[in-house]
Design an enzyme around this catalytic site. Sequence first.
Site, PDB file in Angstrom:
ATOM      1  N   CYS A  14       0.970  -1.389  -0.084  1.00 16.00           N
ATOM      2  CA  CYS A  14      -0.040  -0.013  -0.086  1.00 16.00           C
ATOM      3  C   CYS A  14       0.871   1.300  -0.024  1.00 16.00           C
ATOM      4  CB  CYS A  14      -1.180   0.129   1.123  1.00 16.00           C
ATOM      5  SG  CYS A  14      -2.082  -0.992   1.154  1.00 16.00           S
ATOM      6  N   GLY A  42       1.034  -0.088  -5.296  1.00 16.35           N
ATOM      7  CA  GLY A  42      -0.552  -0.771  -4.803  1.00 16.35           C
ATOM      8  C   GLY A  42      -1.235  -0.388  -6.484  1.00 16.35           C
ATOM      9  N   ASN A 120      -1.161   1.128   5.672  1.00 19.77           N
ATOM     10  CA  ASN A 120      -0.219   0.536   4.823  1.00 19.77           C
ATOM     11  C   ASN A 120       0.758  -0.696   6.058  1.00 19.77           C
ATOM     12  OD1 ASN A 120       2.234  -0.534   3.159  1.00 19.77           O
ATOM     13  ND2 ASN A 120       3.612   1.060   2.890  1.00 19.77           N
ATOM     14  N   GLY A 121       0.769  -1.327   5.614  1.00 18.60           N
ATOM     15  CA  GLY A 121       1.786  -2.543   6.484  1.00 18.60           C
ATOM     16  C   GLY A 121       0.712  -4.451   7.277  1.00 18.60           C
ATOM     17  N   TYR A 262      14.102  -1.907  -3.072  1.00 14.97           N
ATOM     18  CA  TYR A 262      12.894  -2.312  -4.656  1.00 14.97           C
ATOM     19  C   TYR A 262      11.981  -1.570  -4.584  1.00 14.97           C
ATOM     20  CZ  TYR A 262       9.648  -3.722  -7.721  1.00 14.97           C
ATOM     21  OH  TYR A 262       8.702  -4.269  -9.009  1.00 14.97           O
TER      22      TYR A 262
END
Lengths: 461, 461, 461, 461
Positions: A14, A42, A120-121, A262
Amino acid sequence: MSRVYVSDKIHEECGVFGVYAPSGENVAPDIYNGLIALQHRGQEAAGISVSRTDGPRGNILTKKGMGLVSEVFETGDIERLTGNIGVGHVRYSTTGGSVPENAQPIAMNYIKGSLALVHNGNIMNAEEIKEGQLYRGQAHYTTSDTEVLAYEIISERLQSDNIEDAVLRAARKLKGGYVCIIMSPRKLIGIRDPQGIKPLVLGKKENGFILASESAAVEAVGGRVVRDIEPGELIVISCDGIKSIRDLCGKKHAHCVFEYIYFARSDSVMDGAGIYEARFNAGQALARKASVEADLVTGVPDSGLIAAEGYAVQAGIPFTLAFHKNSYIGRSFIKPTESERKNAVHMKLSVIKGTVMGKRIILIDDSIVRGTTMRGIINMLREAGALQVHVRISSPPFLYPCYYGTDVPSSHQLIASGHSADEICERIGADSLAYLNVRDFKSMVGELPLCKACFDGKYPV
Amino acid sequence: MSRVYVSDKIHEECGVFGVYAPSGENVAPDIYNGLIALQHRGQEAAGISVSRTDGPRGNILTKKGMGLVSEVFETGDIERLTGNIGVGHVRYSTTGGSVPENAQPIAMNYIKGSLALVHNGNIMNAEEIKEGQLYRGQAHYTTSDTEVLAYEIISERLQSDNIEDAVLRAARKLKGGYVCIIMSPRKLIGIRDPQGIKPLVLGKKENGFILASESAAVEAVGGRVVRDIEPGELIVISCDGIKSIRDLCGKKHAHCVFEYIYFARSDSVMDGAGIYEARFNAGQALARKASVEADLVTGVPDSGLIAAEGYAVQAGIPFTLAFHKNSYIGRSFIKPTESERKNAVHMKLSVIKGTVMGKRIILIDDSIVRGTTMRGIINMLREAGALQVHVRISSPPFLYPCYYGTDVPSSHQLIASGHSADEICERIGADSLAYLNVRDFKSMVGELPLCKACFDGKYPV
Amino acid sequence: MSRVYVSDKIHEECGVFGVYAPSGENVAPDIYNGLIALQHRGQEAAGISVSRTDGPRGNILTKKGMGLVSEVFETGDIERLTGNIGVGHVRYSTTGGSVPENAQPIAMNYIKGSLALVHNGNIMNAEEIKEGQLYRGQAHYTTSDTEVLAYEIISERLQSDNIEDAVLRAARKLKGGYVCIIMSPRKLIGIRDPQGIKPLVLGKKENGFILASESAAVEAVGGRVVRDIEPGELIVISCDGIKSIRDLCGKKHAHCVFEYIYFARSDSVMDGAGIYEARFNAGQALARKASVEADLVTGVPDSGLIAAEGYAVQAGIPFTLAFHKNSYIGRSFIKPTESERKNAVHMKLSVIKGTVMGKRIILIDDSIVRGTTMRGIINMLREAGALQVHVRISSPPFLYPCYYGTDVPSSHQLIASGHSADEICERIGADSLAYLNVRDFKSMVGELPLCKACFDGKYPV
Amino acid sequence: MSRVYVSDKIHEECGVFGVYAPSGENVAPDIYNGLIALQHRGQEAAGISVSRTDGPRGNILTKKGMGLVSEVFETGDIERLTGNIGVGHVRYSTTGGSVPENAQPIAMNYIKGSLALVHNGNIMNAEEIKEGQLYRGQAHYTTSDTEVLAYEIISERLQSDNIEDAVLRAARKLKGGYVCIIMSPRKLIGIRDPQGIKPLVLGKKENGFILASESAAVEAVGGRVVRDIEPGELIVISCDGIKSIRDLCGKKHAHCVFEYIYFARSDSVMDGAGIYEARFNAGQALARKASVEADLVTGVPDSGLIAAEGYAVQAGIPFTLAFHKNSYIGRSFIKPTESERKNAVHMKLSVIKGTVMGKRIILIDDSIVRGTTMRGIINMLREAGALQVHVRISSPPFLYPCYYGTDVPSSHQLIASGHSADEICERIGADSLAYLNVRDFKSMVGELPLCKACFDGKYPV
């Protein structure tokens, strides 16, 4: 005949973005552009919630849906989303069946007004927390840990003086790697997990404040980065300015190493370390560790390009663009026969023959997941006349699952799980193969403490 | 609030692709993938026509529409388009109001059966030819020169023994730069203008033949390039194999220089000259012609990257990726205020600060059209701390209109029209500016005769 | 599971509508509403073309597509279709695969400017005329006779002084039943076949003129009916007013009887005979011819209601609404199992039990095509407790194909073909069955000469 | 130019439908068809939830959205909705901005598994109940009373042995007129308010049970009506068969009179009284109360037709269909100018001139709301040559708001509020006007106790 997904990469789950403009101007356009700047985090769902801080305490406007930001929102939507405070979200769904219900923001009305939340997570103990909620009679529309978090904040709000106290009380219970932006009727609140596994940055723009997953998103909307939110910090943005609550700070840090390798945009800076520099440094370290004679250094676009640049500079071998990447493929394309599907990569990437024919090539990428894509690429290079292909990977072999919100294939799909480097080298058809060592991360981001659990199995939480 | 188009580039108008599979297998999947490989040549409309060479002589199935190939076609469409012969098209429309009617292929029934036609380029005397058609009672559904060409072939077919004779007789009348692929009930025919301004290549795949605008498209579908179609050559592919008609050959060649500079894919080879090499060579020539002391060489993604690589090698200065490019922007995005719109470029491109701060930079691009984008990019570099920005353009100043199918803004929009290089340098805010000379094209593609009319005004037709 | 089409009716093929407003106001809104008023004549495609009579001679704006008028056009479309002259069309396609290409209007540019054309009916010798066109080099985008007609007008225009002469010369060659509205740059022209098989009416509205398939459409847009266009009449509407050309008049008339029985709206008046009255009269004639003792008279909604009203008045038996019709079914719905599909009619129609229980019922409809629907309806009545069901059909048995543009199933699907009335009565499960006689049409529309070929096989052309 | 809504009717808010098939077969197709049969009760949103009674206790599949049933669901959706128990809903939203979030069913996961709920009516004390929920920490995604009801059931479930007890405990707190169908993992539960204001019926089909708003919907899917759910009854359908809980029964009944006058389908039977008969009887009563000499009786389609039939029979004056109704208008259409908008009704309805010219007409409708539509219709009749128009309304003047879920315009929009019958008569341009009296309802449905609050202000709750 069927559509083929052409990605063999580890996925972030996310991106989050929030804006508060005390001056009253509409924030939806900035959130929209911020989400486009975070789209790499995302691509399966997107959403925006806004409200007015001078309006009634429960009037949230939300639009969310499946697809890219540019697919979910039409011009009219952004115009209709009037409000000077808001949050937005882009989502990559890890579950097989990605469903519209799980799109964020989650927006709810409760006893103290309204609340919209983006996240997010991964909250590792979400099921445990949820059980308590169920016993209190709370019901869930979705299966996400985000809704669990929202309910816990709401529950704590009943016995808290203000929303930030409720967020803090809820956060004390959480285990995992997460960042969250909460929009209350009058405040924008950000929270980052105590280890700082997931990133969150504070930005400023004329008369507004921004919270975002990455610094590049702040700058994409014309903002200026103020600083990273500290691990464990709770930040409250309101008409009174910015307040920082550090009760949860002080834990051992463990920034996700894959952001540097990345996930993040190359123009972002995260916890003081530039993403570009980290990747360039990794390439240099790789050159020092695993040098080989060759005519040129190239990278798999776009994931391997910067490390290749670093490798080339360190090794004194020219850095060359050896591939054309077709940017119109979208997320899928059509292949006529099963037998051709294994070469699907040649629709997305193609080799520039003139640059590789008769050459010894060092090929850099950030990781090897299943190995199929790398095998296809090496095959293309050989067909184009490359004499040798030496593969260098700017991270260690990927061996362990992530519990903090990154989507990794199960062990048996990971080529590094159960195969030695030599076996992998043979499978992908390379002349030689070398990885970066876990200890080489020091060259990459200096003393910044990292979560490297996916490589060494040492989980920080 | 409105959507902003973020391109300031010269546009090619079209890409063409044709396949004939004598063995009888369906060609629509290959055409679909071939068009995706050619999508850079036109993003406003796409279409495919197919038929069966063993079926009735007038049974063409067509699907076409506005948008990208991946938007126009759904999986079911490709399945429904059954046929072993077919043509496809991607289109960039030069007219303000791009309309569905002008999408290609054009498919018609006439006295000898059916005909579908795709076309890239511009027929300069189309109006004159059309007048004759109107006097013969032919009526036009569209305003395109493609329909004029189709009617002329049909008219000539009345007094010809076969379709290739009709195409030849029609082609004798044409002035301009063009390639065309015609599907008759039993044959696939390609024709290229006598000067060879526009490109067309012949490919082969197992038991099928391919005609395509670029070699990269042949390879993207798993085919092998056989050779370029010669300027003026008419090629006939049927169950009897391949026949070449060279009646129109022998004119002075004049390959479009902009294919080498910008239009074509970097992995294509056109009339014997590799596109990558041409751009690399241009960069080297530029370094020889206009050297300057600097710390790094970079290129505007993606148009300036390869020339930058060539410049860097020649100058012995490191080639560095200084920009992040957001690939999720699509063709438009939303900006909140007019004043921010001029900086629209920062949504698409952003500078990697760490690499440019305190540096003297050589910035390469293939051309400057209006100058606004370049000014924005230089501004971003300076804000990121660049000490100097020296702009080097891998082509001469763009001064003259193109009459062969390339879309160029009118003179008063071209920054090079009416401004000296020094004035332009000041306007874009560069420390120095240099262009390639027209005579330097020799370094780029050797003795290959080029149409350079957009730079020197010497029109080959 | 699949969608089931719930219609077992003979279909008209098209409705046409044209407007010219010398004062210059936009006519698209009236055409849109006129087409909605004519939607019963065709539900598969719709389209509008407009232009400005004070504009350049070739500037037609067209929007057409598959679906209902309300599906094809959005508000913005009507606003964009600016022009004070225009034509519109609704289409029912007789071919299995209805394709977008065949949607009307057909709009073309030719030597004298532009032309848009809409057409209802069938040109029997279209293939023959088309052959001449093919020999002249004219090519066809579609397979429709409408395009043949357009080309013939264009061909004749080459040697005519004006468009009306060209239309007249083209019309001289046509065989069949047809009406056509042609929009030239400055004129709106209507033509009706010499037998007057198909209907066309002239209307007036403030400062504009209207041509339409039915009088009800003129009134729906606030216009006033002036008169029917005569069989064979060519009418020219321009800034000079109205001109009538009667060169083709004088043939024996043969108005389509099915317009009176079923196609036309009940509030239309056609060639002097009111549709409502015709159906009411048919019901009365039916009562005189085939009386039976019963408790109530009802009609199949909506096709049998008016004749039922007439029957009831004549027979002195109460007219009763015995069915509820679900107007939300649209054109298809989903049935779970094959076995239930045969009862598909019960989703669309249901019986009001209280009104039929224990009653002897006379059930009126306008026709029986395949017989399946009628069998289902009778079955429902019996299940609801009806004691007797006497079926009376307000037209004769349907036996012959129509060559003038009406879609009829092939002979073997027609229940009346190969079965006597007694056999049909048994198959549909009625207690008795009677049809109107061909000679009874006199009671229906008096001395108006009719085409009754579908009943008696006597074709007027 | 804009779209005009052409309805001037009081609106029901919802229709509900539930199915349980112990045998295990999929129920979504029946729910889909049941909703189409109930579409007249709500056209703004639709939804279906299903699950498997032999599956895990929390696995609900839901599809819902804005629009007609046929617009929300595609064939594939119904196939994907696999489950042998399910509920469906059609919604008319009373709030100005109808939003997707408020579409039903509401589906939630809670401590005892899952729950989906559909609801028709209005819970008057929802805000009060909601307050208790907020204090318990429950949060709301929507603003609907349906979600309040769902939460209350969930809260009660914590201290109940089973779901039916929880529903009962929750229902004890409710004030208002409502029906609700609840799907738990193993049971389908229906509940009807103690006064029986809103309708709910039990049906049976081969090996499945149905709950539906109307009997006609049961029959539309091939089922058989078993009986009405009693006012206050809670019915539990499970693998153990049917259980009835009557703890809340025994209150004074008050069935909504508007179901009989307008809402329900004419082929439904509600609490023992047929809708057709009720309307027919109302027409007869009206003829007895307010007779007038005339040549024909007609009704406004479709709302006034059945009462007109009753009036005609009672008065001995012929019942005549005087209007054509265009069924293709959909919910809106486009009118060119403001001035024509007031005549919008002529697009939807038109007069059959032949039947009204020179006639004295009795015109029946079920109600007059704003009066604009009636004025337009009378105007059309006069323009068509009617000599006299006597309006008869088959209900009393509409004067009071409804608190049980029916959408009525505010007082000042109701023509009967503040105007005498004579004034209304003049405003609508009728020759005479008469309403039914409240006491005449006895003729309509006999001794069935009715809620007539909208006419007499006597609210049952």
